[in-house]
Design a protein around this motif. Structure first.
Motif: not given
Length: 186
Positions: A1, A4-9, A11-12, A40
């Motif tokens: 989790d 996944e959050n670090r990847v989303k950050e 990409l954002t 991110g």
């Protein structure tokens, strides 16, 4: 989790940068916030300052406020000296304040009161302080909740104390200014 959050950050942040470089002021603000907070990617105050200024110059009141704060605090350089930072801070706090941003109105009032970045004028300071303390029905007021009303009362006490010290002509009261800023943030 967490991964996944670090990847989303990440990409954002990349998305914001791409849009920011195309001149989108909202993306510039978002990218600057992510740089400032280290979301991110690495914490990057220089990029934060640069992109806050880009968005601020496009009339984004939140960026004007954040850029002003960075100038006031001397974060990431960009100013020749402390007074230069105060002049820029006052300019951008003023722009944000004139768009109705309560926190900017409060900080702008304090700058007028202290004479930081320009002339000292307690009448103008009081006017902006009054704007900052007036409840707003479309959000953004520092005086709309019970917690914020308590903060506002504390800020009024500090503002009154600053007035008394100023009238008495007693030394440096920068610590009171900092306390008032802290109160204004809740």
């Amino acid at each position: 989790d967490d991964i996944e959050n670090r990847v989303k950050e990440r990409l954002t942040r990349e998305f914001f940068l791409e849009r920011a470089d195309q001149g989108d002021k909202d993306a510039q603000y978002g990218y600057a916030c992510m740089c400032y907070e280290g979301k991110g990617g690495i914490r990057d105050y220089f990029s934060a300052r640069k992109y806050f200024k880009f968005a601020a110059d496009q009339n984004c009141r939140l960026s004007q406020y954040r850029y002003a704060h960075m100038c006031f605090e001397g974060v990431a350089g960009g100013c020749l000296d402390v007074e230069d930072g105060f002049i820029l801070a006052r300019k951008y706090y003023g722009q944000s304040a004139d768009q109705g941003y309560k926190m900017a109105q409060f900080n702008y009032a304090l700058m007028w009161f202290e004479g930081k970045g320009g002339l000292k004028d307690t009448r103008t300071a009081k006017g902006y302080y009054s704007l900052a303390s007036t409840p707003s029905y479309h959000g953004g007021s520092i005086g709309t909740s019970t917690k914020n009303n308590k903060v506002l009362e504390e800020c009024q006490v500090v503002f009154d104390l600053l007035n008394k010290i100023n009238r008495a002509g007693k030394g440096d009261h920068f610590f009171l200014y900092e306390y008032a800023k802290m109160c204004s943030k809740g």
